[in-house]
Design a protein around this motif. Structure first.
Motif, PDB file in Angstrom:
ATOM      1  N   TYR A 192     -22.442  13.349   7.879  1.00 15.94           N
ATOM      2  CA  TYR A 192     -22.086  13.559   6.377  1.00 15.94           C
ATOM      3  C   TYR A 192     -22.129  11.825   5.919  1.00 15.94           C
ATOM      4  O   TYR A 192     -21.911  11.122   6.456  1.00 15.94           O
ATOM      5  CB  TYR A 192     -20.763  14.230   6.211  1.00 15.94           C
ATOM      6  CG  TYR A 192     -19.652  13.298   6.807  1.00 15.94           C
ATOM      7  CD1 TYR A 192     -19.020  12.439   6.384  1.00 15.94           C
ATOM      8  CD2 TYR A 192     -19.300  13.674   8.121  1.00 15.94           C
ATOM      9  CE1 TYR A 192     -18.058  11.643   6.892  1.00 15.94           C
ATOM     10  CE2 TYR A 192     -18.280  13.179   8.836  1.00 15.94           C
ATOM     11  CZ  TYR A 192     -17.628  12.145   8.178  1.00 15.94           C
ATOM     12  OH  TYR A 192     -16.545  11.781   8.908  1.00 15.94           O
ATOM     13  N   TRP A 193     -22.315  12.140   4.485  1.00 19.43           N
ATOM     14  CA  TRP A 193     -22.370  10.888   3.797  1.00 19.43           C
ATOM     15  C   TRP A 193     -20.872  10.808   3.011  1.00 19.43           C
ATOM     16  O   TRP A 193     -20.543  11.926   2.361  1.00 19.43           O
ATOM     17  CB  TRP A 193     -23.425  10.905   2.606  1.00 19.43           C
ATOM     18  CG  TRP A 193     -24.679  10.624   3.198  1.00 19.43           C
ATOM     19  CD1 TRP A 193     -25.276  10.677   4.595  1.00 19.43           C
ATOM     20  CD2 TRP A 193     -25.959  10.813   2.479  1.00 19.43           C
ATOM     21  NE1 TRP A 193     -26.531  10.382   4.541  1.00 19.43           N
ATOM     22  CE2 TRP A 193     -27.032  10.727   3.517  1.00 19.43           C
ATOM     23  CE3 TRP A 193     -26.156  10.893   1.150  1.00 19.43           C
ATOM     24  CZ2 TRP A 193     -28.596  10.733   3.148  1.00 19.43           C
ATOM     25  CZ3 TRP A 193     -27.730  11.133   0.703  1.00 19.43           C
ATOM     26  CH2 TRP A 193     -28.713  11.068   1.863  1.00 19.43           C
TER      27      TRP A 193
ATOM     28  N   PRO B 181     -26.226  15.964   4.500  1.00 21.43           N
ATOM     29  CA  PRO B 181     -27.595  15.903   4.440  1.00 21.43           C
ATOM     30  C   PRO B 181     -28.238  17.027   5.428  1.00 21.43           C
ATOM     31  O   PRO B 181     -27.817  17.270   6.443  1.00 21.43           O
ATOM     32  CB  PRO B 181     -28.070  14.542   4.704  1.00 21.43           C
ATOM     33  CG  PRO B 181     -27.004  14.020   5.570  1.00 21.43           C
ATOM     34  CD  PRO B 181     -25.839  14.741   5.066  1.00 21.43           C
ATOM     35  N   GLN B 182     -29.324  17.872   5.081  1.00 16.10           N
ATOM     36  CA  GLN B 182     -29.762  18.619   5.630  1.00 16.10           C
ATOM     37  C   GLN B 182     -31.627  18.575   5.719  1.00 16.10           C
ATOM     38  O   GLN B 182     -32.074  19.693   5.988  1.00 16.10           O
ATOM     39  CB  GLN B 182     -29.474  20.237   5.335  1.00 16.10           C
ATOM     40  CG  GLN B 182     -28.081  20.131   5.541  1.00 16.10           C
ATOM     41  CD  GLN B 182     -27.379  21.516   4.813  1.00 16.10           C
ATOM     42  OE1 GLN B 182     -28.133  22.399   4.438  1.00 16.10           O
ATOM     43  NE2 GLN B 182     -26.045  21.833   5.077  1.00 16.10           N
ATOM     44  N   GLY B 183     -32.049  17.446   5.503  1.00 11.27           N
ATOM     45  CA  GLY B 183     -33.306  17.289   5.724  1.00 11.27           C
ATOM     46  C   GLY B 183     -33.987  17.514   6.831  1.00 11.27           C
ATOM     47  O   GLY B 183     -33.467  17.626   7.875  1.00 11.27           O
TER      48      GLY B 183
ATOM     49  N   GLN C  77     -33.451  17.279   0.586  1.00  5.59           N
ATOM     50  CA  GLN C  77     -34.065  16.326   0.362  1.00  5.59           C
ATOM     51  C   GLN C  77     -33.624  14.943   1.040  1.00  5.59           C
ATOM     52  O   GLN C  77     -34.447  13.828   0.938  1.00  5.59           O
ATOM     53  CB  GLN C  77     -34.063  15.924  -1.121  1.00  5.59           C
ATOM     54  CG  GLN C  77     -34.613  16.868  -1.992  1.00  5.59           C
ATOM     55  CD  GLN C  77     -34.504  16.518  -3.640  1.00  5.59           C
ATOM     56  OE1 GLN C  77     -33.312  16.071  -3.901  1.00  5.59           O
ATOM     57  NE2 GLN C  77     -35.412  16.632  -4.360  1.00  5.59           N
ATOM     58  N   CYS C  78     -32.609  15.349   1.922  1.00  8.07           N
ATOM     59  CA  CYS C  78     -31.904  13.799   2.556  1.00  8.07           C
ATOM     60  C   CYS C  78     -32.013  13.745   3.869  1.00  8.07           C
ATOM     61  O   CYS C  78     -31.945  14.672   4.703  1.00  8.07           O
ATOM     62  CB  CYS C  78     -30.495  14.095   2.236  1.00  8.07           C
ATOM     63  SG  CYS C  78     -30.081  13.976   0.443  1.00  8.07           S
TER      64      CYS C  78
ATOM     65  N   PRO D 110     -29.294  18.768  -0.662  1.00  9.70           N
ATOM     66  CA  PRO D 110     -29.314  18.323   0.822  1.00  9.70           C
ATOM     67  C   PRO D 110     -30.707  18.244   1.590  1.00  9.70           C
ATOM     68  O   PRO D 110     -30.640  17.459   2.544  1.00  9.70           O
ATOM     69  CB  PRO D 110     -28.486  19.431   1.447  1.00  9.70           C
ATOM     70  CG  PRO D 110     -27.630  19.853   0.327  1.00  9.70           C
ATOM     71  CD  PRO D 110     -28.386  19.707  -1.006  1.00  9.70           C
TER      72      PRO D 110
ATOM     73  N   ARG E   9     -31.263  12.716   7.614  1.00  8.13           N
ATOM     74  CA  ARG E   9     -30.164  12.627   8.405  1.00  8.13           C
ATOM     75  C   ARG E   9     -30.066  11.500   9.556  1.00  8.13           C
ATOM     76  O   ARG E   9     -30.974  11.450  10.330  1.00  8.13           O
ATOM     77  CB  ARG E   9     -29.840  14.151   9.072  1.00  8.13           C
ATOM     78  CG  ARG E   9     -29.632  15.119   8.300  1.00  8.13           C
ATOM     79  CD  ARG E   9     -29.412  16.520   9.094  1.00  8.13           C
ATOM     80  NE  ARG E   9     -30.714  16.877   9.272  1.00  8.13           N
ATOM     81  CZ  ARG E   9     -31.043  17.706  10.409  1.00  8.13           C
ATOM     82  NH1 ARG E   9     -29.934  17.963  11.322  1.00  8.13           N
ATOM     83  NH2 ARG E   9     -32.108  17.995  11.110  1.00  8.13           N
TER      84      ARG E   9
ATOM     85  N   ILE F 257     -27.405   4.872  -1.514  1.00  9.52           N
ATOM     86  CA  ILE F 257     -28.260   6.115  -1.193  1.00  9.52           C
ATOM     87  C   ILE F 257     -29.617   5.676  -2.175  1.00  9.52           C
ATOM     88  O   ILE F 257     -29.537   5.179  -3.184  1.00  9.52           O
ATOM     89  CB  ILE F 257     -27.853   7.343  -2.123  1.00  9.52           C
ATOM     90  CG1 ILE F 257     -26.483   7.766  -1.358  1.00  9.52           C
ATOM     91  CG2 ILE F 257     -28.830   8.385  -1.834  1.00  9.52           C
ATOM     92  CD1 ILE F 257     -25.728   8.810  -1.942  1.00  9.52           C
TER      93      ILE F 257
END
Length: 291
Positions: free
Chosen positions: A196-197, A211-213, A188-189, A186, A191, A165
């Motif tokens: 998923y990570w 993640p939901q960036g 901030q991430c 999430p 995709r 990461i």
């Protein structure tokens, strides 16, 4: 060895329906084929074949025996081919598929070197992130990354990869460096193609972090560039980010939550595993990736 006498002859006659054709395939006389099968029937105290002047057919016992004898003959042929292939020079067309970025950056120079060393080998390389059907597509070999799905294919581990990461120093300076997973928002991430990570706690429990960036892309190079430009955290394999971490352009975070190394695999159909060209290539890739 006497217990094997007549088995190959019986399978050949059963499959071709003819003593003459079986004799031709086995490079024996018709009389020899007939004698060996008669001796086999005598040892078993069972009749395996009905013989007439017009046709040959299997008895019920012969049908059952054929199922098992076919496996014996095939195994013997594979054993002989395995020994023979040790002396074979790799030659012919190799049809290979691999993931795009890994194929372009890691696999391409290795394959080119292999081709230089084996001038009788031709290569058809298809780079795609889709998992192609090797049997239907006629592929000799696929390079697969990560966790493998259960299948009838043969798999050999060539090496491993580690997921990181990462984010740019500027992004971390502005938004802070997460010290634990709850610090990582999430939103901030970035995709990627996986929803998923996968992370692991100190007590070896697997976590799925979603993640939901605002950026979603199935291209690793695109996500790498987005991270370098300070657009968020991203999880990518080591071969994307090693140089950037080493030069300070990216910072790795939450390393204590990394999963164990994932596999880099050579996957191929069972009928390819005795091929000299496939065997030599897999051995070469394993040695090269380990180095």
């Amino acid at each position: 060895m006497k217990q094997w006498l007549g088995i190959s002859e019986f399978v050949a006659v059963a499959e071709h329906g003819s003593f003459t054709e079986a004799a031709r395939q086995l490079h024996l006389s018709v009389a020899q084929v007939s004698r060996n099968i008669a001796e086999l029937e005598s040892r078993l105290a069972l009749k395996l074949l009905y013989r007439s002047t017009r046709r040959v057919s299997l008895t019920e016992e012969g049908k059952l025996y054929l199922v098992h004898c076919r496996h014996l003959v095939e195994s013997l042929e594979q054993a002989n081919q395995a020994l023979s292939s040790l002396k074979q020079t790799p030659r012919g067309l190799l049809k290979v598929t691999a993931p795009v970025y890994f194929g372009e950056t890691k696999l391409a120079p290795l394959l080119n070197q292999f081709l230089r060393e084996h001038p009788e080998v031709e290569l058809d390389l298809q780079l795609t992130n889709s998992k192609l059907d090797l049997i239907q597509g006629g592929y000799d070999l696929a390079i697969r990354l990560g966790t493998l799905e259960s299948s009838s294919l043969i798999a050999r581990r060539l090496g491993s990869r580690q997921q990181y990461i990462v984010a740019s120093p500027d992004y971390i300076a502005t938004h802070g460096r997460p010290q634990q997973l709850s610090d990582l928002k999430p939103s901030q991430c970035l995709r990627g193609s996986v929803d998923y990570w996968r992370l692991q706690t100190s007590d070896k429990q697997t976590i799925q972090f979603r993640p939901q960036g605002r950026i979603h892309c199935n291209s690793g190079p695109f996500l790498l560039e987005a991270a370098l430009m300070g657009l968020g955290f991203v999880q990518l394999p080591d071969y994307y980010v090693q140089n950037e971490i080493a030069t300070g352009r990216l910072v790795s975070v939450l390393d204590e939550l990394q999963m164990p190394n994932e596999g880099i695999w050579a996957v191929y159909p069972q009928n390819r595993h005795l091929s000299a060209k496939v065997r030599h290539l897999v051995d070469y890739l394993k040695e090269a990736l380990a180095a």
